[in-house]
Design a protein around this motif. Structure first.
Motif, mmCIF file in Angstrom:
data_model
loop_
_atom_site.group_PDB
_atom_site.id
_atom_site.type_symbol
_atom_site.label_atom_id
_atom_site.label_comp_id
_atom_site.label_asym_id
_atom_site.label_seq_id
_atom_site.Cartn_x
_atom_site.Cartn_y
_atom_site.Cartn_z
ATOM 1 N N ILE A 90 0.824 -1.251 -0.131
ATOM 2 C CA ILE A 90 0.110 0.030 -0.128
ATOM 3 C C ILE A 90 0.807 1.266 0.137
ATOM 4 C CG2 ILE A 90 -2.044 -1.058 1.078
ATOM 5 C CD1 ILE A 90 -1.176 0.307 3.598
ATOM 6 N N ASN A 91 2.129 1.077 0.134
ATOM 7 C CA ASN A 91 3.006 2.296 0.424
ATOM 8 C C ASN A 91 3.581 2.383 -1.150
ATOM 9 O OD1 ASN A 91 5.042 3.968 0.580
ATOM 10 N ND2 ASN A 91 6.223 2.995 2.101
ATOM 11 N N MET A 92 3.032 3.379 -1.788
ATOM 12 C CA MET A 92 3.392 3.659 -3.418
ATOM 13 C C MET A 92 4.452 4.025 -3.553
ATOM 14 S SD MET A 92 1.065 2.256 -4.738
ATOM 15 C CE MET A 92 -0.344 1.633 -4.122
ATOM 16 N N GLU A 93 5.343 4.690 -2.513
ATOM 17 C CA GLU A 93 6.558 5.187 -2.369
ATOM 18 C C GLU A 93 7.607 4.015 -1.860
ATOM 19 O OE1 GLU A 93 4.240 7.608 -1.108
ATOM 20 O OE2 GLU A 93 4.031 8.146 -3.071
ATOM 21 N N TYR A 94 7.332 2.909 -1.525
ATOM 22 C CA TYR A 94 8.257 1.859 -1.064
ATOM 23 C C TYR A 94 9.561 1.840 -1.815
ATOM 24 C CZ TYR A 94 10.184 -2.265 0.985
ATOM 25 O OH TYR A 94 10.869 -3.150 1.243
ATOM 26 N N LEU A 95 9.224 1.600 -3.098
ATOM 27 C CA LEU A 95 10.152 1.157 -4.140
ATOM 28 C C LEU A 95 11.364 2.273 -3.978
ATOM 29 C CD1 LEU A 95 8.644 -0.844 -6.888
ATOM 30 C CD2 LEU A 95 10.210 -1.796 -4.967
ATOM 31 N N GLU A 96 10.869 3.571 -3.886
ATOM 32 C CA GLU A 96 11.803 4.489 -4.084
ATOM 33 C C GLU A 96 12.817 4.657 -2.844
ATOM 34 O OE1 GLU A 96 9.334 8.110 -4.635
ATOM 35 O OE2 GLU A 96 8.426 7.144 -6.433
ATOM 36 N N THR A 97 12.435 4.194 -1.779
ATOM 37 C CA THR A 97 13.155 4.070 -0.518
ATOM 38 C C THR A 97 13.598 2.928 -0.184
ATOM 39 O OG1 THR A 97 11.090 3.943 0.809
ATOM 40 C CG2 THR A 97 11.761 6.231 0.282
ATOM 41 N N ARG A 98 13.311 1.816 -0.644
ATOM 42 C CA ARG A 98 13.560 0.345 -0.242
ATOM 43 C C ARG A 98 15.210 0.164 -0.613
ATOM 44 N NH1 ARG A 98 14.585 -4.348 -3.049
ATOM 45 N NH2 ARG A 98 13.730 -6.307 -1.751
ATOM 46 N N LYS A 99 15.579 -0.515 0.815
ATOM 47 C CA LYS A 99 17.024 -0.658 0.587
ATOM 48 C C LYS A 99 17.136 -2.184 -0.216
ATOM 49 C CE LYS A 99 18.973 1.628 4.435
ATOM 50 N NZ LYS A 99 17.931 2.147 5.419
ATOM 51 N N ARG A 100 18.415 -2.396 -0.729
ATOM 52 C CA ARG A 100 18.379 -3.704 -1.382
ATOM 53 C C ARG A 100 18.429 -4.846 -0.362
ATOM 54 N NH1 ARG A 100 22.231 -3.610 -6.544
ATOM 55 N NH2 ARG A 100 22.202 -5.760 -5.891
ATOM 56 N N PHE A 101 17.963 -6.014 -1.079
ATOM 57 C CA PHE A 101 17.917 -7.237 -0.108
ATOM 58 C C PHE A 101 16.843 -6.981 1.176
ATOM 59 C CE2 PHE A 101 21.840 -7.419 -2.527
ATOM 60 C CZ PHE A 101 21.577 -8.436 -3.269
ATOM 61 N N SER A 102 16.053 -6.113 0.997
ATOM 62 C CA SER A 102 15.236 -5.883 2.238
ATOM 63 C C SER A 102 14.430 -7.062 2.694
ATOM 64 C CB SER A 102 14.263 -4.803 1.975
ATOM 65 O OG SER A 102 14.903 -3.611 2.004
ATOM 66 N N PHE A 103 14.175 -8.043 1.671
ATOM 67 C CA PHE A 103 13.431 -9.139 1.967
ATOM 68 C C PHE A 103 14.142 -10.039 3.097
ATOM 69 C CE2 PHE A 103 16.596 -10.426 -1.293
ATOM 70 C CZ PHE A 103 16.894 -11.707 -0.633
ATOM 71 N N ILE A 104 15.295 -10.003 3.250
ATOM 72 C CA ILE A 104 16.194 -10.825 4.339
ATOM 73 C C ILE A 104 15.730 -10.603 5.565
ATOM 74 C CG2 ILE A 104 18.276 -11.146 5.360
ATOM 75 C CD1 ILE A 104 19.549 -10.670 2.481
ATOM 76 N N LYS A 105 15.045 -9.458 6.155
ATOM 77 C CA LYS A 105 14.848 -9.206 7.424
ATOM 78 C C LYS A 105 13.366 -9.881 7.638
ATOM 79 C CE LYS A 105 12.809 -4.587 6.188
ATOM 80 N NZ LYS A 105 12.964 -3.110 6.626
ATOM 81 N N TYR A 106 12.606 -10.111 6.502
ATOM 82 C CA TYR A 106 11.344 -10.888 6.613
ATOM 83 C C TYR A 106 11.705 -12.474 6.708
ATOM 84 C CZ TYR A 106 9.494 -6.240 5.367
ATOM 85 O OH TYR A 106 9.117 -5.198 5.259
ATOM 86 N N PHE A 107 12.701 -12.854 6.355
ATOM 87 C CA PHE A 107 12.842 -14.439 6.709
ATOM 88 C C PHE A 107 12.884 -14.809 7.970
ATOM 89 C CE2 PHE A 107 15.421 -18.141 6.682
ATOM 90 C CZ PHE A 107 14.916 -19.127 5.591
ATOM 91 N N TRP A 108 13.557 -13.940 8.802
ATOM 92 C CA TRP A 108 13.761 -14.253 10.070
ATOM 93 C C TRP A 108 12.709 -14.087 11.159
ATOM 94 C CZ3 TRP A 108 17.172 -17.897 9.762
ATOM 95 C CH2 TRP A 108 18.257 -17.943 9.046
ATOM 96 N N SER A 109 12.172 -12.701 10.808
ATOM 97 C CA SER A 109 11.083 -12.376 11.746
ATOM 98 C C SER A 109 9.749 -13.109 11.273
ATOM 99 C CB SER A 109 10.771 -10.748 11.476
ATOM 100 O OG SER A 109 10.357 -10.426 10.145
ATOM 101 N N HIS A 110 8.902 -13.136 12.501
ATOM 102 C CA HIS A 110 7.471 -13.652 12.280
ATOM 103 C C HIS A 110 6.708 -13.016 13.219
ATOM 104 C CE1 HIS A 110 4.099 -16.164 12.208
ATOM 105 N NE2 HIS A 110 4.260 -16.251 10.787
#
Length: 110
Positions: A90-110
């Motif tokens: 829902i954050n339409m500006e997310y890709l403008e501020t997203r850091k590379r490999f941001s998905f990694i933090k979602y692997f470990w957290s739940h």
């Protein structure tokens, strides 16, 4: 590039990113900004992982989580790539501020 393929999808799925395409179930979905943003997040993930490793990691994580949860849909919902995309779609500006490999933090957290 957005492509419409009606008979490509399983059950209630309506969109998919296969580099460099966003594939949608019907033309009306092109107007769904949240869905398009979600799929663009996946395109960014694919690009930074040089495409093929993304698919390998995506499927591997889904298989691992399927064994963990004994539920393929719950496994899908908890794939790190999906969690990043769903939490930021829902954050339409997310890709403008997203850091590379941001998905990694979602692997470990739940």
């Amino acid at each position: 590039m957005i492509v419409i393929i009606r008979r490509f999808f399983y059950k209630d799925y309506v969109g998919l990113s296969l580099w460099p395409f966003i594939i949608l179930k019907n033309v009306q979905l092109k107007q769904d900004a949240v869905l398009i943003n979600h799929e663009r997040i996946h395109l960014q993930q694919q690009q930074e992982l040089l495409i093929l490793p993304f698919y390998f990691l995506y499927i591997s994580e889904w298989l691992l989580r399927s064994l963990l949860y004994f539920d393929s849909y719950k496994a899908y919902q908890n794939i790190s790539f999906e969690r990043e995309a769903y939490q930021n779609e829902i954050n339409m500006e997310y890709l403008e501020t997203r850091k590379r490999f941001s998905f990694i933090k979602y692997f470990w957290s739940h």
